[in-house]
Write a protein that holds these residues in place. Structure first.
Motif, PDB file in Angstrom:
ATOM      1  N   GLU A 123       0.876   4.026  -3.016  1.00 60.63           N
ATOM      2  CA  GLU A 123       0.446   5.392  -2.714  1.00 60.63           C
ATOM      3  C   GLU A 123       1.566   6.411  -2.932  1.00 60.63           C
ATOM      4  O   GLU A 123       1.323   7.497  -3.444  1.00 60.63           O
ATOM      5  CB  GLU A 123      -0.082   5.476  -1.280  1.00 60.63           C
ATOM      6  CG  GLU A 123      -1.447   4.858  -1.113  1.00 60.63           C
ATOM      7  CD  GLU A 123      -2.510   5.579  -1.928  1.00 60.63           C
ATOM      8  OE1 GLU A 123      -2.621   6.818  -1.830  1.00 60.63           O
ATOM      9  OE2 GLU A 123      -3.228   4.890  -2.680  1.00 60.63           O
ATOM     10  N   GLU A 124       2.781   6.073  -2.550  1.00 64.47           N
ATOM     11  CA  GLU A 124       3.902   7.007  -2.707  1.00 64.47           C
ATOM     12  C   GLU A 124       4.303   7.188  -4.170  1.00 64.47           C
ATOM     13  O   GLU A 124       4.732   8.262  -4.569  1.00 64.47           O
ATOM     14  CB  GLU A 124       5.117   6.529  -1.918  1.00 64.47           C
ATOM     15  CG  GLU A 124       4.994   6.733  -0.427  1.00 64.47           C
ATOM     16  CD  GLU A 124       6.220   6.237   0.339  1.00 64.47           C
ATOM     17  OE1 GLU A 124       7.219   5.824  -0.297  1.00 64.47           O
ATOM     18  OE2 GLU A 124       6.168   6.255   1.584  1.00 64.47           O
ATOM     19  N   SER A 178      -0.097   7.064  -6.602  1.00 68.24           N
ATOM     20  CA  SER A 178      -1.360   7.427  -5.955  1.00 68.24           C
ATOM     21  C   SER A 178      -2.417   7.859  -6.970  1.00 68.24           C
ATOM     22  O   SER A 178      -2.180   8.730  -7.805  1.00 68.24           O
ATOM     23  CB  SER A 178      -1.121   8.551  -4.947  1.00 68.24           C
ATOM     24  OG  SER A 178      -2.322   8.817  -4.249  1.00 68.24           O
ATOM     25  N   HIS A 214      -8.601   1.583  -1.921  1.00 70.99           N
ATOM     26  CA  HIS A 214      -9.527   2.621  -2.409  1.00 70.99           C
ATOM     27  C   HIS A 214     -10.461   2.088  -3.494  1.00 70.99           C
ATOM     28  O   HIS A 214     -10.780   2.805  -4.445  1.00 70.99           O
ATOM     29  CB  HIS A 214      -8.761   3.841  -2.929  1.00 70.99           C
ATOM     30  CG  HIS A 214      -7.782   4.398  -1.957  1.00 70.99           C
ATOM     31  ND1 HIS A 214      -8.160   5.017  -0.793  1.00 70.99           N
ATOM     32  CD2 HIS A 214      -6.425   4.407  -1.954  1.00 70.99           C
ATOM     33  CE1 HIS A 214      -7.092   5.394  -0.119  1.00 70.99           C
ATOM     34  NE2 HIS A 214      -6.021   5.031  -0.799  1.00 70.99           N
ATOM     35  N   TYR A 241       0.832  -1.204   0.000  1.00 69.63           N
ATOM     36  CA  TYR A 241       0.000   0.000   0.000  1.00 69.63           C
ATOM     37  C   TYR A 241       0.871   1.260   0.000  1.00 69.63           C
ATOM     38  O   TYR A 241       0.649   2.182  -0.787  1.00 69.63           O
ATOM     39  CB  TYR A 241      -0.930   0.003   1.210  1.00 69.63           C
ATOM     40  CG  TYR A 241      -1.788   1.225   1.273  1.00 69.63           C
ATOM     41  CD1 TYR A 241      -2.925   1.334   0.485  1.00 69.63           C
ATOM     42  CD2 TYR A 241      -1.454   2.287   2.103  1.00 69.63           C
ATOM     43  CE1 TYR A 241      -3.710   2.472   0.524  1.00 69.63           C
ATOM     44  CE2 TYR A 241      -2.234   3.426   2.147  1.00 69.63           C
ATOM     45  CZ  TYR A 241      -3.365   3.504   1.363  1.00 69.63           C
ATOM     46  OH  TYR A 241      -4.135   4.636   1.388  1.00 69.63           O
ATOM     47  N   ARG A 242       1.874   1.301   0.854  1.00 66.89           N
ATOM     48  CA  ARG A 242       2.766   2.461   0.929  1.00 66.89           C
ATOM     49  C   ARG A 242       3.442   2.716  -0.415  1.00 66.89           C
ATOM     50  O   ARG A 242       3.477   3.844  -0.916  1.00 66.89           O
ATOM     51  CB  ARG A 242       3.814   2.279   2.018  1.00 66.89           C
ATOM     52  CG  ARG A 242       4.784   3.450   2.144  1.00 66.89           C
ATOM     53  CD  ARG A 242       5.901   3.185   3.153  1.00 66.89           C
ATOM     54  NE  ARG A 242       6.595   1.932   2.935  1.00 66.89           N
ATOM     55  CZ  ARG A 242       7.521   1.729   2.001  1.00 66.89           C
ATOM     56  NH1 ARG A 242       7.874   2.688   1.176  1.00 66.89           N
ATOM     57  NH2 ARG A 242       8.109   0.560   1.880  1.00 66.89           N
TER      58      ARG A 242
END
Length: 81
Positions: free
Chosen positions: A25-26, A29, A49, A21-22
Motif C-alpha cells: 500500500e505504501e 497502492s 482489495h 500489506y503495508r
C-alpha cells in the motif's frame, strides 16, 4: 516473489500479512496484484482489495504445464491495464 503472507504464530517465521500489506500500500497502492500459487492454503482476497490471482499447485512441485500459460496470460493482462 515472497513466502505466503501469514498471520498469528506463523507470521513469526513467514512474511507477516500486516507488513506485506503495508509495504504494498505504501509503495504500490492500486498498482499491485498478489498471486497465490499455493494449493495447500489461501487467504481472503478482500485483504488485498481483491487484487489477487489464484493459480494453485502443490508446494515443492512444478506447476502443471497448462497452468503456466494461464498464469502468464493473467500477468500480461494485469500489466497491460
Amino acid at each position: 516473489a515472497m513466502g505466503f503472507p501469514s498471520e498469528g504464530m506463523e507470521a513469526k517465521y513467514r512474511n507477516p500479512y500486516s507488513e506485506v500489506y503495508r509495504f504494498l500500500e505504501e509503495n504500490h497502492s492500486g498498482h499491485y496484484k498478489v498471486y497465490n500459487l499455493c494449493s495447500e492454503r489461501g487467504y481472503d482476497p478482500v485483504k488485498f482489495h481483491h487484487s489477487v490471482g489464484l493459480f494453485p499447485f502443490d508446494d515443492h512441485n512444478p506447476p502443471p504445464f497448462e497452468l503456466l500459460g494461464e498464469f502468464c496470460n493473467d500477468v500480461k493482462e494485469f500489466l497491460d491495464d
